[in-house]
Design a protein around this motif. Structure first.
Motif: not given
Length: 314
Positions: A23-36
């Motif tokens: 994926x693009x990142x393994x950081x949870x906060x960034x994953x939520x941001x990317x999802x949105x």
């Protein structure tokens, strides 16, 4: 590489059954941001392009070849984004981002099928604009409805022939590792995992995907250069709008083609930044296409407004 070299030396070619997408990142906060962000982008692609298709199909005034090509571009954008975005959105909320080998190959096939279709179609659209502006007296003969449908069919046939390169990937042995540093299955990172010499395969991929991207882009740039020269020679007040529209089209085309050329016309190497560059032509470009090709077109905007008023009545 050490584990793969050892497996090759021992002849241990146990077939990989799945791949792990980093994926693009393994950081949870960034994953939520990317999802949105990607969910909003996917919604914009679906709604924007569906609106274009419905508008063109329901308004008899929008029956010229230009709008037929635009309608096909919107359909291809929906298909292209739907090949990647739904799975990417699910993976952004998942702990383990695994994709079955068969699903990976299917994603490869459809991505390159619709991607090549879009390249060819954008080239045809540039030729259509060239014919309309540089050969206005012969335009109806050059780009008749029949010719337009033949060109659209040729784009689809060309996309299918291009995607046959997937067979080269299927024939490669994969014995591990099975980690792909990307958010979708694509040819360059997948073939790097093969447990065999991929020298010939990489050159074939570069000469296929890379050269198609480069040649189509050069044809597009040449078409717009002819248009600019024609506008300069016969410049009138009405040509300001044409010049502004062409500049917008060149921007969108550049956003789509330049990253593709960078990714596919470069055998023997993949970079960590590749997955971020892929976002430009898999997400940004499909979002921009309906905005640039329709919002700057007064006829399409007028038809959309009439469609909206008809919907409000019901």
């Amino acid at each position: 590489m050490g584990a793969r070299a050892e497996a090759m030396a021992l002849g241990n070619f146990s077939q990989v059954t799945e791949f792990i997408l980093l994926g693009l990142s393994d950081t949870r906060e960034l994953q939520v941001l990317f999802f949105t962000f990607f969910l909003l982008a996917y919604a914009m692609v679906l709604l924007g392009n569906l609106l274009v298709i419905v508008t063109v199909r329901t308004d008899p005034k929008l029956s010229s070849p230009m709008y037929l090509l635009l309608c096909n571009l919107s359909f291809i954008d929906i298909c292209c984004t739907s090949t990647i975005s739904p799975r990417m959105l699910v993976d952004l909320l998942s702990q383990r981002k695994a994709i079955a080998f068969e699903d990976c190959i299917a994603q490869l096939f459809f991505l390159h099928f619709v991607g090549a279709c879009e390249m060819f179609l954008l080239t045809v659209m540039a030729y259509d604009r060239y014919a309309a502006i540089c050969k206005p007296l012969h335009y109806t003969a050059i780009m008749s409805q029949q010719v337009c449908w033949v060109l659209v069919s040729a784009c689809r046939a060309g996309g299918f022939l291009h995607s046959v390169q997937t067979l080269l990937v299927v024939q490669l042995p994969f014995c591990g590792p099975n980690t792909i540093d990307n958010y979708f299955c694509d040819v360059p990172p997948v073939i790097q995992l093969a447990c065999t010499d991929i020298y010939v395969t990489e050159w074939l991929m570069a000469s296929n995907s890379g050269l198609i991207s480069l040649v189509c882009f050069l044809v597009l740039v040449t078409s717009y250069m002819f248009i600019l020269v024609t506008i300069r020679v016969r410049f009138t007040e009405g040509h300001w709008k044409v010049l502004s529209t062409c500049a917008s089209h060149v921007l969108v085309v550049t956003l789509f083609f330049v990253p593709c050329i960078f990714i596919y016309l470069r055998p023997f190497s993949t970079f960590p930044s590749d997955k971020h560059i892929c976002v430009i032509y898999t997400v940004f470009s499909p979002v921009m296409n309906p905005l640039i090709y329709t919002m700057r077109n007064s006829e399409v905007k007028a038809s959309m407004w009439k469609l909206w008023k008809r919907c409000r009545v019901f």
